[in-house]
Design a protein around this motif. Structure first.
Motif, PDB file in Angstrom:
ATOM      1  N   SER A   1       0.895  -1.180   0.170  1.00 32.05           N
ATOM      2  CA  SER A   1       0.039  -0.022   0.051  1.00 32.05           C
ATOM      3  C   SER A   1       1.013   1.273  -0.031  1.00 32.05           C
ATOM      4  N   LEU A   2       2.026   1.422   0.749  1.00 37.52           N
ATOM      5  CA  LEU A   2       2.878   2.240   0.777  1.00 37.52           C
ATOM      6  C   LEU A   2       3.424   2.673  -0.469  1.00 37.52           C
ATOM      7  N   ALA A   3       4.036   1.453  -1.063  1.00 35.25           N
ATOM      8  CA  ALA A   3       4.423   1.736  -2.416  1.00 35.25           C
ATOM      9  C   ALA A   3       3.529   2.363  -3.504  1.00 35.25           C
ATOM     10  N   LEU A   4       2.322   1.803  -3.373  1.00 43.11           N
ATOM     11  CA  LEU A   4       1.196   2.309  -4.233  1.00 43.11           C
ATOM     12  C   LEU A   4       0.887   3.698  -3.870  1.00 43.11           C
ATOM     13  N   TYR A   5       0.921   4.102  -2.684  1.00 42.03           N
ATOM     14  CA  TYR A   5       0.473   5.399  -2.345  1.00 42.03           C
ATOM     15  C   TYR A   5       1.768   6.318  -3.015  1.00 42.03           C
ATOM     16  N   GLY A   6       2.896   5.895  -2.798  1.00 39.60           N
ATOM     17  CA  GLY A   6       4.106   6.664  -3.092  1.00 39.60           C
ATOM     18  C   GLY A   6       3.980   6.870  -4.833  1.00 39.60           C
ATOM     19  N   PHE A   7       3.770   5.747  -5.552  1.00 38.40           N
ATOM     20  CA  PHE A   7       3.535   5.613  -6.994  1.00 38.40           C
ATOM     21  C   PHE A   7       2.269   6.903  -7.354  1.00 38.40           C
TER      22      PHE A   7
ATOM     23  N   GLN B   1      -0.202  22.131  -4.984  1.00 43.80           N
ATOM     24  CA  GLN B   1       0.031  22.084  -3.772  1.00 43.80           C
ATOM     25  C   GLN B   1      -1.016  21.421  -2.874  1.00 43.80           C
ATOM     26  N   ALA B   2      -2.244  22.097  -3.040  1.00 43.80           N
ATOM     27  CA  ALA B   2      -3.292  21.751  -2.342  1.00 43.80           C
ATOM     28  C   ALA B   2      -3.771  20.103  -2.680  1.00 43.80           C
ATOM     29  N   LEU B   3      -3.542  19.781  -3.844  1.00 47.32           N
ATOM     30  CA  LEU B   3      -3.833  18.317  -4.075  1.00 47.32           C
ATOM     31  C   LEU B   3      -3.093  17.333  -3.680  1.00 47.32           C
ATOM     32  N   GLN B   4      -1.599  17.953  -3.646  1.00 43.13           N
ATOM     33  CA  GLN B   4      -0.522  17.014  -3.000  1.00 43.13           C
ATOM     34  C   GLN B   4      -0.479  17.029  -1.471  1.00 43.13           C
ATOM     35  N   LYS B   5      -1.074  18.244  -0.807  1.00 40.24           N
ATOM     36  CA  LYS B   5      -1.260  18.194   0.690  1.00 40.24           C
ATOM     37  C   LYS B   5      -2.361  17.334   0.879  1.00 40.24           C
ATOM     38  N   ALA B   6      -3.442  17.328   0.148  1.00 43.77           N
ATOM     39  CA  ALA B   6      -4.659  16.330   0.422  1.00 43.77           C
ATOM     40  C   ALA B   6      -4.241  14.969   0.309  1.00 43.77           C
ATOM     41  N   LEU B   7      -3.392  14.594  -0.886  1.00 43.24           N
ATOM     42  CA  LEU B   7      -3.001  13.223  -1.219  1.00 43.24           C
ATOM     43  C   LEU B   7      -2.182  12.749   0.260  1.00 43.24           C
ATOM     44  N   VAL B   8      -1.202  13.559   0.621  1.00 41.55           N
ATOM     45  CA  VAL B   8      -0.364  13.254   1.668  1.00 41.55           C
ATOM     46  C   VAL B   8      -1.121  12.759   2.917  1.00 41.55           C
ATOM     47  N   GLU B   9      -2.090  13.569   3.138  1.00 42.20           N
ATOM     48  CA  GLU B   9      -3.075  13.300   4.648  1.00 42.20           C
ATOM     49  C   GLU B   9      -3.877  12.229   4.124  1.00 42.20           C
ATOM     50  N   THR B  10      -4.548  12.040   2.964  1.00 49.35           N
ATOM     51  CA  THR B  10      -5.294  10.801   2.753  1.00 49.35           C
ATOM     52  C   THR B  10      -4.090   9.521   2.854  1.00 49.35           C
ATOM     53  N   PHE B  11      -3.134   9.680   2.485  1.00 46.72           N
ATOM     54  CA  PHE B  11      -2.073   8.424   2.174  1.00 46.72           C
ATOM     55  C   PHE B  11      -1.915   8.148   3.857  1.00 46.72           C
ATOM     56  N   ALA B  12      -1.650   9.199   4.506  1.00 45.03           N
ATOM     57  CA  ALA B  12      -1.055   8.967   5.940  1.00 45.03           C
ATOM     58  C   ALA B  12      -2.354   8.501   6.899  1.00 45.03           C
ATOM     59  N   TRP B  13      -3.447   8.803   6.568  1.00 44.26           N
ATOM     60  CA  TRP B  13      -4.552   8.360   7.338  1.00 44.26           C
ATOM     61  C   TRP B  13      -4.754   6.755   6.943  1.00 44.26           C
TER      62      TRP B  13
END
Length: 447
Positions: free
Chosen positions: A26-32, A144-156
């Protein structure tokens, strides 16, 4: 339930390994997804800048200046435009200094400071035919907002995966502990002497279900053997009491009243007959023990059932003629080959024929049949038969049917046949109809 015990269970470890593998994937998929989304956003922004630059270069000077003056400045998601003179001074547009190090006609990131905030723009600067410079920019705030949302989503998502993995591992580990506790409790009861206890099969995982079934089958066999051992002393004492009492009475009588050689000889002959009967019983018991110890499987060879049955029928032929019993026996010219010990198979056939001759009335009939596919043979008679409630019990040692109490014998013959069948992995079946009995020994296939 202790944490140390929980961590040692296979269920907990397998669950942790599974969720660690799933979490890593999942982490590899999120990073990709993050890298691919960021790359796509940057590419789309630069393509828009290039297209807008091409469009603005085609406008007349007055229209170009009007378009630049109405462009958005530094608003959120803004797209500031700037027109610079050949010397780098700003002629129109947003308040952005001339980027001296920026490449011409190539996209580049432009950074500006406003109200203490660092703003990033996707930009391109090009030289117009008039000598002026045109700067076209697009704010990176949306990306940048989209990247931040993605990071938060991936973190959760990672947090949820870890939480679910730990909870699942605890659940699987607790299930393994319950299974182990149930199996351990059953084993402890068995060790305390409760041979009727069995390992639990319900609620057991698939990897243990087969093992528990095999162990339960083993316990069934052990219980049967222990019950036989438990009752063997009783049976021996009961069956040997009469001949030993006769021997003792004969010897006492000879001591008190016999005073001639002929008298002593008669007493000795009677005593010798009783002793031979005792020895025969012990020999039969030892024979069964030898079968069940499986010490003779190494001597197995290919044997012909037709020849063995022919010898057995010939051996019991005179006894059958004496009782006017007809033995129907006919074998095909082709041999019927199986794997086994010739002497043991002959002994099994002899015991079945001995029972058939013994319990078939005068002028009766015995039929011996050989099979080829799968190989085996059957002995069938029209004697007294075996009641349905005793047909499974007559295989036990010293067990004799109620209809055979008046016949000679020890109650060991069918036990011996059953032991020989188990030694050869052969199916031994007894069937009793309205008149007579049919005993069948059948191998699983040709030798």
């Amino acid at each position: 339930m202790r944490l140390r015990d929980l961590r040692r269970t296979s269920g907990f470890r397998v669950a942790c390994l599974f969720f660690a593998t799933f979490g890593g994937a999942s982490l590899a998929l999120y990073g990709f997804l993050y890298i691919d989304t960021r790359s796509y956003g940057r590419t789309a922004a630069y393509e828009w800048v290039r297209w807008e630059t091409k469009h603005l270069r085609s406008l007349p000077s007055r229209s170009l200046i009007e378009r630049i003056e109405v462009s958005e400045d530094f608003a959120e998601g803004g797209r500031p435009l700037v027109l610079f003179a050949p010397d780098g001074s700003r002629r129109a547009g947003a308040k952005i200094d001339f980027p001296k190090t920026a490449p011409l006609d190539r996209p580049f990131p432009l950074t500006q400071e406003k109200d203490g905030n660092r703003l990033v723009f996707f930009s391109e600067i090009s030289r117009l035919p008039s000598g002026d410079f045109l700067l076209v920019s697009r704010s990176a705030r949306e990306l940048q907002a989209l990247q931040k949302a993605l990071v938060e989503t991936f973190a959760w998502g990672i947090f949820g995966t870890i939480a679910i993995g730990l909870v699942g591992s605890v659940i699987f580990g607790a299930g393994s502990l319950r299974q182990n506790a149930a199996i351990t409790s059953a084993v402890e009861r068995i060790m305390r002497g409760d041979l009727s206890e069995r390992l639990p099969t319900r609620g057991v995982s698939a990897d243990l279900a087969h093992l528990t079934r095999v162990v339960n089958d083993m316990l069934d066999q052990l219980e049967r053997l222990m019950l036989e051992i438990k009752g063997v002393n009783e049976n021996i004492a009961h069956d040997l009491r009469t001949p030993l009492t006769r021997v003792m009475a004969s010897l006492e009588r000879s001591l008190r009243s016999v005073d001639t050689v002929e008298g002593f000889r008669a007493v000795n002959e009677d005593s010798l007959g009783d002793v031979k009967e005792i020895v025969a019983r012990f020999s039969a018991l030892l024979r069964i023990s030898e079968m069940e110890d499986r010490l003779r499987r190494s001597g197995f060879t290919d044997i012909d059932l037709c020849r063995i049955l022919d010898d057995a029928v010939e051996y019991y032929g005179p006894l059958a003629v004496e009782k006017r019993i007809t033995i129907e026996w006919k074998c095909a010219n082709a041999p019927c080959l199986v794997e086994g010990d010739r002497s043991l198979v002959f002994e099994a056939a002899s015991n079945l024929l001995d029972n058939a001759v013994k319990f078939t009335p005068r002028n009766g009939r015995i039929k011996v049949v050989v099979f080829y596919d799968p190989p085996g043979f059957a002995v069938e008679d029209n004697g007294c038969g075996i009641p349905d409630d005793e047909i499974s019990a007559v295989r036990d040692r010293y067990r004799r049917g109620n209809l055979t109490r008046g016949k000679a014998g020890f109650g060991i013959g069918l036990s011996l046949v059953d032991s020989i069948a188990r030694l050869h992995n052969v199916t031994f079946e007894l069937a009793s109809g309205i008149s007579g009995c049919r005993a069948t020994l059948q191998w699983s296939g040709p030798a």
